[in-house]
Write an enzyme that holds these catalytic residues in place. Structure first.
Site, PDB file in Angstrom:
ATOM      1  N   LYS A  66      -6.865  -4.875  -3.229  1.00 61.93           N
ATOM      2  CA  LYS A  66      -7.630  -5.467  -2.124  1.00 61.93           C
ATOM      3  C   LYS A  66      -8.570  -4.418  -1.547  1.00 61.93           C
ATOM      4  O   LYS A  66      -8.373  -3.223  -1.752  1.00 61.93           O
ATOM      5  CB  LYS A  66      -6.676  -5.983  -1.046  1.00 61.93           C
ATOM      6  CG  LYS A  66      -5.846  -4.876  -0.426  1.00 61.93           C
ATOM      7  CD  LYS A  66      -4.895  -5.407   0.610  1.00 61.93           C
ATOM      8  CE  LYS A  66      -4.048  -4.311   1.208  1.00 61.93           C
ATOM      9  NZ  LYS A  66      -4.790  -3.274   1.925  1.00 61.93           N
ATOM     10  N   CYS A 101      -2.147  -2.786   7.673  1.00 64.98           N
ATOM     11  CA  CYS A 101      -2.053  -3.701   6.528  1.00 64.98           C
ATOM     12  C   CYS A 101      -0.787  -4.556   6.530  1.00 64.98           C
ATOM     13  O   CYS A 101      -0.832  -5.727   6.139  1.00 64.98           O
ATOM     14  CB  CYS A 101      -2.209  -2.928   5.228  1.00 64.98           C
ATOM     15  SG  CYS A 101      -3.908  -2.312   5.035  1.00 64.98           S
ATOM     16  N   ASP A 141       0.783  -1.243   0.000  1.00 67.60           N
ATOM     17  CA  ASP A 141       0.000   0.000   0.000  1.00 67.60           C
ATOM     18  C   ASP A 141       0.818   1.299   0.000  1.00 67.60           C
ATOM     19  O   ASP A 141       0.549   2.222   0.771  1.00 67.60           O
ATOM     20  CB  ASP A 141      -0.968   0.009   1.197  1.00 67.60           C
ATOM     21  CG  ASP A 141      -1.997  -1.105   1.127  1.00 67.60           C
ATOM     22  OD1 ASP A 141      -1.960  -1.915   0.173  1.00 67.60           O
ATOM     23  OD2 ASP A 141      -2.849  -1.183   2.036  1.00 67.60           O
TER      24      ASP A 141
HETATM   25  C1  VGL Z   1      -4.767   0.662   5.708  1.00 68.93           C
HETATM   26  C2  VGL Z   1      -6.367   1.512   7.104  1.00 68.93           C
HETATM   27  C3  VGL Z   1      -7.318   1.376   6.115  1.00 68.93           C
HETATM   28  C4  VGL Z   1      -3.330   0.278   5.509  1.00 68.93           C
HETATM   29  C5  VGL Z   1      -5.702   0.509   4.702  1.00 68.93           C
HETATM   30  O1  VGL Z   1      -2.845   0.221   4.352  1.00 68.93           O
HETATM   31  O2  VGL Z   1      -2.642   0.035   6.538  1.00 68.93           O
HETATM   32  N1  VGL Z   1      -5.095   1.145   6.905  1.00 68.93           N
HETATM   33  N2  VGL Z   1      -6.971   0.870   4.916  1.00 68.93           N
END
Ligand code: VGL
Ligand code: ZN
Length: 217
Positions: free
Chosen positions: A118, A163, A20
């Site tokens: 995702k 994540c 991410d």
């Molecule tokens: C994430 C909160 C919501 C992350 C993704 O990538 O850690 N955290 N969506």
């Protein structure tokens, strides 16, 4: 076989899993992680060494269940109960097709064999790259890795306490040797979430390493 970290990058059974690295998780984004952007050069150096690089991208439809704005009278960082369990509510982030959902332009994606998206189901969050938050719906990543003969993962990226942590624990649960490269991650760290994440990861058998262990010449 378990390799020492220094032997891992060039081994075909090992992969770097980059979580991410998107604008919304970086300064200026809607769910900014402090210093998130500063990881890009280090992750690129690591990626240059690994034969296998896999990248994830949080990729939510508008109106996603994890957004506070999808619920009446709720604020970001509140918790609510959903049919699958407790869900933290977030500011709108990583909406499919928006700038905030794009991977940082400095991230070297040329080597990535797979960019896995995702969190695409409107009613289910997915911190993990393996199993969605209902703890049932699978992304297919474990099958992909196993078909390719990969048994060891080095996890980096954002956010360490969400994540990255969920992905690392699910990697262990799926039978992978799993390492988190601590200095190639940054955390949101709300209400002790970072300490809790390390406790959970270490008790699941995730190993904690530093990038210097992999980047020696
Ligand atoms: C994430 C909160 C919501 C992350 C993704 O990538 O850690 N955290 N969506
Ligand atoms: Zn998300």
């Amino acid at each position: 076989m378990t390799l020492r970290p220094a032997e891992a990058p060039s081994n075909d059974a090992c992969a770097l899993l980059v979580i991410d690295m998107q604008y919304d998780f970086m300064p200026g984004g809607t769910l900014a992680v402090a210093e998130g952007h500063s990881l890009v050069p280090l992750i690129n150096r690591l990626g240059a060494r690994f034969h296998n690089v896999i990248i994830t991208q949080d990729w939510h439809p508008a109106g996603h269940v994890s957004f506070a704005s999808s619920h009446a009278e709720r604020q970001p960082f509140d918790s609510i109960h959903l049919p699958y369990g407790t869900q933290t509510l977030w500011p709108e982030h990583c909406v499919q097709g928006t700038h905030g959902a794009q991977l940082h332009e400095g991230l070297d994606v040329t080597k990535a064999r797979l960019i896995l998206r995702k969190g695409c189901n409107i009613g289910i969050d997915s911190y993990s790259a393996f199993v969605e938050a209902d703890r049932h719906t699978r992304t297919g990543l474990a099958g992909y890795l196993k078909e390719r003969g990969i048994d060891t993962l080095y996890v980096v990226g954002l956010a360490l306490d969400f994540c990255v942590a969920w992905s690392a624990q699910d990697a262990r649960a799926a039978g992978f040797n799993t390492f988190v490269i601590e200095d190639a991650c940054r955390a949101i760290d709300m209400n002790g979430s970072l300490d809790q994440a390390w406790q959970d990861m270490l008790s699941a058998g995730v190993q904690r390493v530093e990038s210097s262990e992999l980047l020696h010449d």
